[in-house]
Design a protein around this motif. Structure first.
Motif, mmCIF file in Angstrom:
data_model
loop_
_atom_site.group_PDB
_atom_site.id
_atom_site.type_symbol
_atom_site.label_atom_id
_atom_site.label_comp_id
_atom_site.label_asym_id
_atom_site.label_seq_id
_atom_site.Cartn_x
_atom_site.Cartn_y
_atom_site.Cartn_z
ATOM 1 N N LEU A 115 0.819 -1.208 0.000
ATOM 2 C CA LEU A 115 0.000 0.000 0.000
ATOM 3 C C LEU A 115 0.854 1.260 0.000
ATOM 4 O O LEU A 115 0.628 2.184 -0.786
ATOM 5 C CB LEU A 115 -0.926 0.002 1.218
ATOM 6 C CG LEU A 115 -1.743 1.272 1.435
ATOM 7 C CD1 LEU A 115 -2.751 1.448 0.311
ATOM 8 C CD2 LEU A 115 -2.411 1.257 2.779
ATOM 9 N N LEU A 116 1.852 1.295 0.874
ATOM 10 C CA LEU A 116 2.711 2.480 0.953
ATOM 11 C C LEU A 116 3.481 2.710 -0.341
ATOM 12 O O LEU A 116 3.611 3.851 -0.799
ATOM 13 C CB LEU A 116 3.670 2.357 2.134
ATOM 14 C CG LEU A 116 3.033 2.413 3.519
ATOM 15 C CD1 LEU A 116 4.080 2.179 4.592
ATOM 16 C CD2 LEU A 116 2.332 3.733 3.731
ATOM 17 N N LEU A 117 3.987 1.636 -0.930
ATOM 18 C CA LEU A 117 4.747 1.795 -2.165
ATOM 19 C C LEU A 117 3.857 2.218 -3.328
ATOM 20 O O LEU A 117 4.250 3.051 -4.141
ATOM 21 C CB LEU A 117 5.495 0.506 -2.492
ATOM 22 C CG LEU A 117 6.606 0.633 -3.527
ATOM 23 C CD1 LEU A 117 7.649 1.630 -3.063
ATOM 24 C CD2 LEU A 117 7.242 -0.696 -3.792
ATOM 25 N N VAL A 118 2.648 1.678 -3.408
ATOM 26 C CA VAL A 118 1.730 2.068 -4.476
ATOM 27 C C VAL A 118 1.291 3.519 -4.302
ATOM 28 O O VAL A 118 1.212 4.281 -5.269
ATOM 29 C CB VAL A 118 0.518 1.115 -4.533
ATOM 30 C CG1 VAL A 118 -0.615 1.694 -5.343
ATOM 31 C CG2 VAL A 118 0.945 -0.224 -5.118
ATOM 32 N N LEU A 119 1.042 3.947 -3.070
ATOM 33 C CA LEU A 119 0.669 5.338 -2.844
ATOM 34 C C LEU A 119 1.820 6.287 -3.173
ATOM 35 O O LEU A 119 1.607 7.397 -3.655
ATOM 36 C CB LEU A 119 0.222 5.544 -1.401
ATOM 37 C CG LEU A 119 -1.134 4.949 -1.028
ATOM 38 C CD1 LEU A 119 -1.404 5.161 0.454
ATOM 39 C CD2 LEU A 119 -2.244 5.562 -1.864
ATOM 40 N N TYR A 120 3.040 5.848 -2.909
ATOM 41 C CA TYR A 120 4.207 6.687 -3.166
ATOM 42 C C TYR A 120 4.511 6.792 -4.654
ATOM 43 O O TYR A 120 4.871 7.861 -5.151
ATOM 44 C CB TYR A 120 5.421 6.125 -2.417
ATOM 45 C CG TYR A 120 6.670 6.940 -2.601
ATOM 46 C CD1 TYR A 120 6.801 8.172 -1.981
ATOM 47 C CD2 TYR A 120 7.717 6.479 -3.388
ATOM 48 C CE1 TYR A 120 7.938 8.937 -2.152
ATOM 49 C CE2 TYR A 120 8.850 7.223 -3.566
ATOM 50 C CZ TYR A 120 8.965 8.456 -2.946
ATOM 51 O OH TYR A 120 10.087 9.198 -3.124
ATOM 52 N N THR A 121 4.373 5.686 -5.390
ATOM 53 C CA THR A 121 4.771 5.692 -6.793
ATOM 54 C C THR A 121 3.641 6.036 -7.748
ATOM 55 O O THR A 121 3.915 6.474 -8.861
ATOM 56 C CB THR A 121 5.333 4.321 -7.209
ATOM 57 O OG1 THR A 121 4.340 3.322 -6.974
ATOM 58 C CG2 THR A 121 6.595 3.991 -6.441
ATOM 59 N N ALA A 122 2.390 5.849 -7.358
ATOM 60 C CA ALA A 122 1.218 6.114 -8.202
ATOM 61 C C ALA A 122 1.367 5.472 -9.583
ATOM 62 O O ALA A 122 1.598 6.152 -10.586
ATOM 63 C CB ALA A 122 0.976 7.612 -8.329
ATOM 64 N N PRO A 123 1.228 4.141 -9.664
ATOM 65 C CA PRO A 123 1.408 3.447 -10.948
ATOM 66 C C PRO A 123 0.341 3.861 -11.964
ATOM 67 O O PRO A 123 -0.781 4.215 -11.606
ATOM 68 C CB PRO A 123 1.261 1.972 -10.572
ATOM 69 C CG PRO A 123 0.512 1.967 -9.301
ATOM 70 C CD PRO A 123 0.852 3.236 -8.597
ATOM 71 N N ASN A 124 0.725 3.799 -13.249
ATOM 72 C CA ASN A 124 -0.172 4.227 -14.323
ATOM 73 C C ASN A 124 -1.028 3.102 -14.866
ATOM 74 O O ASN A 124 -2.034 3.360 -15.512
ATOM 75 C CB ASN A 124 0.649 4.839 -15.463
ATOM 76 C CG ASN A 124 1.350 6.103 -15.018
ATOM 77 O OD1 ASN A 124 0.829 6.858 -14.215
ATOM 78 N ND2 ASN A 124 2.551 6.312 -15.527
ATOM 79 N N SER A 125 -0.637 1.867 -14.657
ATOM 80 C CA SER A 125 -1.392 0.745 -15.212
ATOM 81 C C SER A 125 -1.511 -0.368 -14.180
ATOM 82 O O SER A 125 -0.834 -0.360 -13.143
ATOM 83 C CB SER A 125 -0.711 0.221 -16.475
ATOM 84 O OG SER A 125 0.514 -0.396 -16.146
ATOM 85 N N ASN A 126 -2.367 -1.327 -14.477
ATOM 86 C CA ASN A 126 -2.543 -2.465 -13.567
ATOM 87 C C ASN A 126 -1.302 -3.341 -13.514
ATOM 88 O O ASN A 126 -1.004 -3.933 -12.481
ATOM 89 C CB ASN A 126 -3.752 -3.299 -13.992
ATOM 90 C CG ASN A 126 -5.053 -2.612 -13.660
ATOM 91 O OD1 ASN A 126 -5.093 -1.759 -12.783
ATOM 92 N ND2 ASN A 126 -6.100 -2.979 -14.358
ATOM 93 N N VAL A 127 -0.584 -3.432 -14.619
ATOM 94 C CA VAL A 127 0.643 -4.238 -14.647
ATOM 95 C C VAL A 127 1.683 -3.634 -13.703
ATOM 96 O O VAL A 127 2.334 -4.352 -12.932
ATOM 97 C CB VAL A 127 1.194 -4.359 -16.082
ATOM 98 C CG1 VAL A 127 2.527 -5.081 -16.094
ATOM 99 C CG2 VAL A 127 0.197 -5.060 -16.983
ATOM 100 N N GLU A 128 1.829 -2.322 -13.730
ATOM 101 C CA GLU A 128 2.759 -1.661 -12.808
ATOM 102 C C GLU A 128 2.313 -1.864 -11.367
ATOM 103 O O GLU A 128 3.142 -2.091 -10.479
ATOM 104 C CB GLU A 128 2.836 -0.166 -13.107
ATOM 105 C CG GLU A 128 3.590 0.186 -14.354
ATOM 106 C CD GLU A 128 3.625 1.692 -14.589
ATOM 107 O OE1 GLU A 128 3.197 2.465 -13.702
ATOM 108 O OE2 GLU A 128 4.086 2.096 -15.656
ATOM 109 N N ASN A 129 1.024 -1.799 -11.136
ATOM 110 C CA ASN A 129 0.489 -2.002 -9.787
ATOM 111 C C ASN A 129 0.803 -3.407 -9.288
ATOM 112 O O ASN A 129 1.212 -3.592 -8.139
ATOM 113 C CB ASN A 129 -1.019 -1.754 -9.792
ATOM 114 C CG ASN A 129 -1.600 -1.645 -8.412
ATOM 115 O OD1 ASN A 129 -0.901 -1.795 -7.416
ATOM 116 N ND2 ASN A 129 -2.882 -1.391 -8.333
ATOM 117 N N ILE A 130 0.636 -4.404 -10.132
ATOM 118 C CA ILE A 130 0.923 -5.795 -9.750
ATOM 119 C C ILE A 130 2.403 -5.966 -9.422
ATOM 120 O O ILE A 130 2.765 -6.537 -8.395
ATOM 121 C CB ILE A 130 0.489 -6.763 -10.869
ATOM 122 C CG1 ILE A 130 -1.033 -6.791 -10.979
ATOM 123 C CG2 ILE A 130 1.031 -8.167 -10.629
ATOM 124 C CD1 ILE A 130 -1.548 -7.517 -12.200
#
Length: 95
Positions: free
Chosen positions: A53-68
């Motif tokens: 959660l912290l890393l996703v909030l910090y990086t704000a991925p643009n796609s679902n693949v980046e999120n995964i």
């Protein structure tokens, strides 16, 4: 953004559980002793989920693949953090 948050929590928690099973060979359920509450698999699941959660909030991925990918890496990092803390605790007890 809410979907990314929920997605990262689920993936990070799943990676935490997988790391727990890899380390212990089974799922250890939470239990309470006289002096301590042992969280079992919940400890690693929560750490993986919060790290993702912290890393996703910090990086704000643009796609679902980046999120995964980011969530998986964060879950693995959470598992590595627990292993490192356990190793430090063992070394300090030896001295």
């Amino acid at each position: 953004m809410l979907v990314d948050i929920i997605f990262s929590l689920v993936i990070g928690g799943t990676v935490g559980i997988i790391g727990h099973v890899r380390k212990h060979g089974k799922i250890i359920m939470p239990r309470k002793t006289k002096k301590f509450i042992y969280l079992g698999f919940l400890e690693e699941m929560l750490l993986g989920a919060v790290a993702a959660l912290l890393l996703v909030l910090y990086t704000a991925p643009n796609s679902n693949v980046e999120n995964i990918i980011i969530s998986i890496v964060a879950g693995i990092f959470g598992d590595a953090t627990l292993s490192g803390l356990k190793l430090l605790r063992q070394k300090s007890e030896e001295k």
